[in-house]
Design a protein around this motif. Structure first.
Motif, PDB file in Angstrom:
ATOM      1  N   LEU A  33     -84.060   0.884 -28.954  1.00 33.56           N
ATOM      2  CA  LEU A  33     -83.234   0.118 -29.714  1.00 33.56           C
ATOM      3  C   LEU A  33     -82.895   0.985 -30.828  1.00 33.56           C
ATOM      4  O   LEU A  33     -83.572   1.067 -31.741  1.00 33.56           O
ATOM      5  CB  LEU A  33     -84.232  -1.281 -29.899  1.00 33.56           C
ATOM      6  CG  LEU A  33     -83.338  -2.235 -30.691  1.00 33.56           C
ATOM      7  CD1 LEU A  33     -82.124  -2.383 -30.175  1.00 33.56           C
ATOM      8  CD2 LEU A  33     -84.413  -3.547 -31.180  1.00 33.56           C
ATOM      9  N   GLU A  34     -81.617   0.996 -30.772  1.00 33.29           N
ATOM     10  CA  GLU A  34     -80.892   1.714 -32.256  1.00 33.29           C
ATOM     11  C   GLU A  34     -81.084   0.638 -33.239  1.00 33.29           C
ATOM     12  O   GLU A  34     -80.797  -0.474 -33.012  1.00 33.29           O
ATOM     13  CB  GLU A  34     -79.416   1.940 -31.873  1.00 33.29           C
ATOM     14  CG  GLU A  34     -79.247   3.039 -30.864  1.00 33.29           C
ATOM     15  CD  GLU A  34     -79.888   4.543 -31.172  1.00 33.29           C
ATOM     16  OE1 GLU A  34     -80.045   4.815 -32.419  1.00 33.29           O
ATOM     17  OE2 GLU A  34     -80.228   5.020 -30.274  1.00 33.29           O
ATOM     18  N   GLU A  35     -81.208   1.241 -34.621  1.00 33.83           N
ATOM     19  CA  GLU A  35     -81.455   0.366 -35.744  1.00 33.83           C
ATOM     20  C   GLU A  35     -80.266  -0.572 -36.036  1.00 33.83           C
ATOM     21  O   GLU A  35     -80.254  -1.754 -36.419  1.00 33.83           O
ATOM     22  CB  GLU A  35     -81.634   1.022 -36.989  1.00 33.83           C
ATOM     23  CG  GLU A  35     -82.996   1.772 -37.062  1.00 33.83           C
ATOM     24  CD  GLU A  35     -83.175   2.449 -38.383  1.00 33.83           C
ATOM     25  OE1 GLU A  35     -82.588   2.956 -39.196  1.00 33.83           O
ATOM     26  OE2 GLU A  35     -84.539   2.546 -38.479  1.00 33.83           O
ATOM     27  N   GLN A  36     -78.878  -0.024 -35.718  1.00 30.17           N
ATOM     28  CA  GLN A  36     -77.598  -0.752 -35.854  1.00 30.17           C
ATOM     29  C   GLN A  36     -77.520  -1.843 -34.978  1.00 30.17           C
ATOM     30  O   GLN A  36     -77.039  -2.900 -35.436  1.00 30.17           O
ATOM     31  CB  GLN A  36     -76.326   0.027 -35.888  1.00 30.17           C
ATOM     32  CG  GLN A  36     -76.059   0.887 -34.585  1.00 30.17           C
ATOM     33  CD  GLN A  36     -76.563   2.135 -34.525  1.00 30.17           C
ATOM     34  OE1 GLN A  36     -77.707   2.556 -35.233  1.00 30.17           O
ATOM     35  NE2 GLN A  36     -76.235   2.826 -33.422  1.00 30.17           N
ATOM     36  N   ASP A  37     -78.174  -1.861 -33.831  1.00 39.37           N
ATOM     37  CA  ASP A  37     -77.879  -2.872 -32.855  1.00 39.37           C
ATOM     38  C   ASP A  37     -78.955  -3.930 -33.146  1.00 39.37           C
ATOM     39  O   ASP A  37     -78.769  -5.181 -32.954  1.00 39.37           O
ATOM     40  CB  ASP A  37     -78.550  -2.101 -31.407  1.00 39.37           C
ATOM     41  CG  ASP A  37     -77.200  -1.437 -30.793  1.00 39.37           C
ATOM     42  OD1 ASP A  37     -76.292  -1.875 -31.182  1.00 39.37           O
ATOM     43  OD2 ASP A  37     -77.761  -0.500 -30.095  1.00 39.37           O
ATOM     44  N   MET A  38     -80.258  -3.560 -33.798  1.00 34.14           N
ATOM     45  CA  MET A  38     -81.032  -4.635 -34.104  1.00 34.14           C
ATOM     46  C   MET A  38     -80.433  -5.664 -35.355  1.00 34.14           C
ATOM     47  O   MET A  38     -80.485  -6.496 -35.495  1.00 34.14           O
ATOM     48  CB  MET A  38     -82.321  -3.951 -34.728  1.00 34.14           C
ATOM     49  CG  MET A  38     -83.706  -3.750 -34.051  1.00 34.14           C
ATOM     50  SD  MET A  38     -85.300  -3.662 -34.786  1.00 34.14           S
ATOM     51  CE  MET A  38     -84.803  -2.163 -35.860  1.00 34.14           C
ATOM     52  N   VAL A  39     -79.797  -4.785 -36.393  1.00 35.61           N
ATOM     53  CA  VAL A  39     -79.085  -5.727 -37.302  1.00 35.61           C
ATOM     54  C   VAL A  39     -78.104  -6.315 -36.678  1.00 35.61           C
ATOM     55  O   VAL A  39     -77.821  -7.344 -36.968  1.00 35.61           O
ATOM     56  CB  VAL A  39     -78.502  -4.657 -38.251  1.00 35.61           C
ATOM     57  CG1 VAL A  39     -77.541  -5.231 -39.439  1.00 35.61           C
ATOM     58  CG2 VAL A  39     -79.596  -3.731 -39.003  1.00 35.61           C
ATOM     59  N   LYS A  40     -77.152  -5.830 -35.823  1.00 32.91           N
ATOM     60  CA  LYS A  40     -75.914  -6.611 -35.283  1.00 32.91           C
ATOM     61  C   LYS A  40     -76.340  -7.694 -34.269  1.00 32.91           C
ATOM     62  O   LYS A  40     -75.986  -8.815 -34.356  1.00 32.91           O
ATOM     63  CB  LYS A  40     -75.070  -5.571 -34.658  1.00 32.91           C
ATOM     64  CG  LYS A  40     -73.691  -6.369 -34.179  1.00 32.91           C
ATOM     65  CD  LYS A  40     -72.665  -5.131 -33.625  1.00 32.91           C
ATOM     66  CE  LYS A  40     -73.094  -4.960 -32.296  1.00 32.91           C
ATOM     67  NZ  LYS A  40     -72.371  -3.722 -31.624  1.00 32.91           N
ATOM     68  N   GLU A  41     -77.319  -7.211 -33.326  1.00 31.55           N
ATOM     69  CA  GLU A  41     -77.531  -8.292 -32.202  1.00 31.55           C
ATOM     70  C   GLU A  41     -78.652  -9.397 -32.659  1.00 31.55           C
ATOM     71  O   GLU A  41     -78.791 -10.304 -32.145  1.00 31.55           O
ATOM     72  CB  GLU A  41     -77.851  -7.440 -31.043  1.00 31.55           C
ATOM     73  CG  GLU A  41     -76.789  -6.807 -30.747  1.00 31.55           C
ATOM     74  CD  GLU A  41     -77.247  -5.735 -29.304  1.00 31.55           C
ATOM     75  OE1 GLU A  41     -77.947  -6.440 -28.469  1.00 31.55           O
ATOM     76  OE2 GLU A  41     -76.460  -4.869 -29.196  1.00 31.55           O
ATOM     77  N   LEU A  42     -79.650  -8.708 -33.308  1.00 33.61           N
ATOM     78  CA  LEU A  42     -80.689  -9.759 -33.717  1.00 33.61           C
ATOM     79  C   LEU A  42     -80.844 -10.176 -35.171  1.00 33.61           C
ATOM     80  O   LEU A  42     -81.532 -10.976 -35.311  1.00 33.61           O
ATOM     81  CB  LEU A  42     -81.936  -8.924 -33.574  1.00 33.61           C
ATOM     82  CG  LEU A  42     -82.272  -8.171 -31.932  1.00 33.61           C
ATOM     83  CD1 LEU A  42     -83.442  -7.570 -31.867  1.00 33.61           C
ATOM     84  CD2 LEU A  42     -82.292  -9.555 -30.957  1.00 33.61           C
ATOM     85  N   GLY A  43     -79.994  -9.827 -36.137  1.00 34.61           N
ATOM     86  CA  GLY A  43     -80.003 -10.321 -37.390  1.00 34.61           C
ATOM     87  C   GLY A  43     -81.296  -9.608 -38.248  1.00 34.61           C
ATOM     88  O   GLY A  43     -81.351 -10.223 -39.233  1.00 34.61           O
ATOM     89  N   VAL A  44     -81.638  -8.469 -37.720  1.00 33.39           N
ATOM     90  CA  VAL A  44     -82.744  -7.913 -38.640  1.00 33.39           C
ATOM     91  C   VAL A  44     -82.380  -7.324 -39.762  1.00 33.39           C
ATOM     92  O   VAL A  44     -81.203  -6.546 -39.673  1.00 33.39           O
ATOM     93  CB  VAL A  44     -83.581  -6.749 -37.874  1.00 33.39           C
ATOM     94  CG1 VAL A  44     -84.426  -6.072 -38.474  1.00 33.39           C
ATOM     95  CG2 VAL A  44     -84.270  -7.436 -36.374  1.00 33.39           C
ATOM     96  N   ASP A  45     -83.096  -7.504 -40.907  1.00 32.95           N
ATOM     97  CA  ASP A  45     -82.613  -6.718 -42.213  1.00 32.95           C
ATOM     98  C   ASP A  45     -83.514  -5.605 -42.390  1.00 32.95           C
ATOM     99  O   ASP A  45     -84.891  -5.739 -42.520  1.00 32.95           O
ATOM    100  CB  ASP A  45     -82.986  -7.794 -43.464  1.00 32.95           C
ATOM    101  CG  ASP A  45     -82.535  -7.348 -44.776  1.00 32.95           C
ATOM    102  OD1 ASP A  45     -82.892  -5.904 -45.013  1.00 32.95           O
ATOM    103  OD2 ASP A  45     -82.107  -7.937 -45.751  1.00 32.95           O
ATOM    104  N   LEU A  46     -83.131  -4.617 -42.328  1.00 33.40           N
ATOM    105  CA  LEU A  46     -84.011  -3.411 -42.210  1.00 33.40           C
ATOM    106  C   LEU A  46     -84.683  -3.135 -43.397  1.00 33.40           C
ATOM    107  O   LEU A  46     -85.933  -2.430 -43.296  1.00 33.40           O
ATOM    108  CB  LEU A  46     -83.250  -2.032 -41.603  1.00 33.40           C
ATOM    109  CG  LEU A  46     -82.599  -2.130 -40.649  1.00 33.40           C
ATOM    110  CD1 LEU A  46     -81.726  -0.852 -40.251  1.00 33.40           C
ATOM    111  CD2 LEU A  46     -83.574  -2.174 -39.218  1.00 33.40           C
TER     112      LEU A  46
END
Length: 174
Positions: A33-46
């Motif tokens: 799971l790419e970090e940018q997809d975690m941010v965009k799709e799941l709303g994760v704040d890295l």
């Protein structure tokens, strides 16, 4: 932290979806799971949500299976052993893609129920995976592939994906 700690993205499960993954990460058979997809799709704040979990010898980490997670690279000379146990409802899909059945651990219908490990222990999962993907059944092969690779588009090809024949109808839609 040099022996491959688990890293989790707290709250990444709250939307109730699984973000798009790609197969395969580097030279492995793992999906990523790419970090940018975690941010965009799941709303994760890295910066706020990602936690590295240093679990001491004999320790336990419990988490929801929908929480984005990864094992960091083991940079030590020591093998990191782990055990992945999953509790789920027996009437739901178990994620083994029909390769084997899950082991029923208890039932409310029978308080004296005894766990039966025979079916799980008696199945050669590697052979069943190879049969399911049409791979050569060389028992000494170090290639690993399986039906889970069909859930997302294969974008990083390597020795593990050589025999996988993509079926776009099975790809996950986030």
């Amino acid at each position: 932290m040099v022996n491959g700690c688990m890293q989790v993205a707290s709250g990444g499960h709250r939307k109730g979806i699984t973000a798009k993954h790609t197969c395969c990460a580097g030279g492995t058979w793992y999906v990523q799971l790419e970090e940018q997809d975690m941010v965009k799709e799941l709303g994760v704040d890295l910066l706020k949500d990602v936690t590295t979990c240093e679990v001491p010898y004999g320790g336990v980490l419990l988490m929801n299976n929908a929480i984005p997670h990864q094992s960091l690279e083991n940079r030590s000379e020591i093998i990191r052993w782990s055990l992945d146990l999953r509790w789920q409802r027996p009437d739901k899909d178990d994620g083994f893609y029909g390769l084997k059945k899950s082991v029923l651990m208890k039932t409310s219908k029978n308080p004296n129920y005894k766990i039966d490990w025979s079916e799980m222990a008696g199945i050669n999962r590697t052979k069943k995976q190879m049969d399911a993907t049409g791979e050569d059944n060389d028992e000494f092969s170090t290639e690993i592939s399986g039906p889970w690779m069909q859930r997302w588009e294969i974008v990083h090809h390597n020795r593990h994906t050589e025999t996988v024949k993509p079926d776009k109808s099975t790809w996950h839609k986030a």
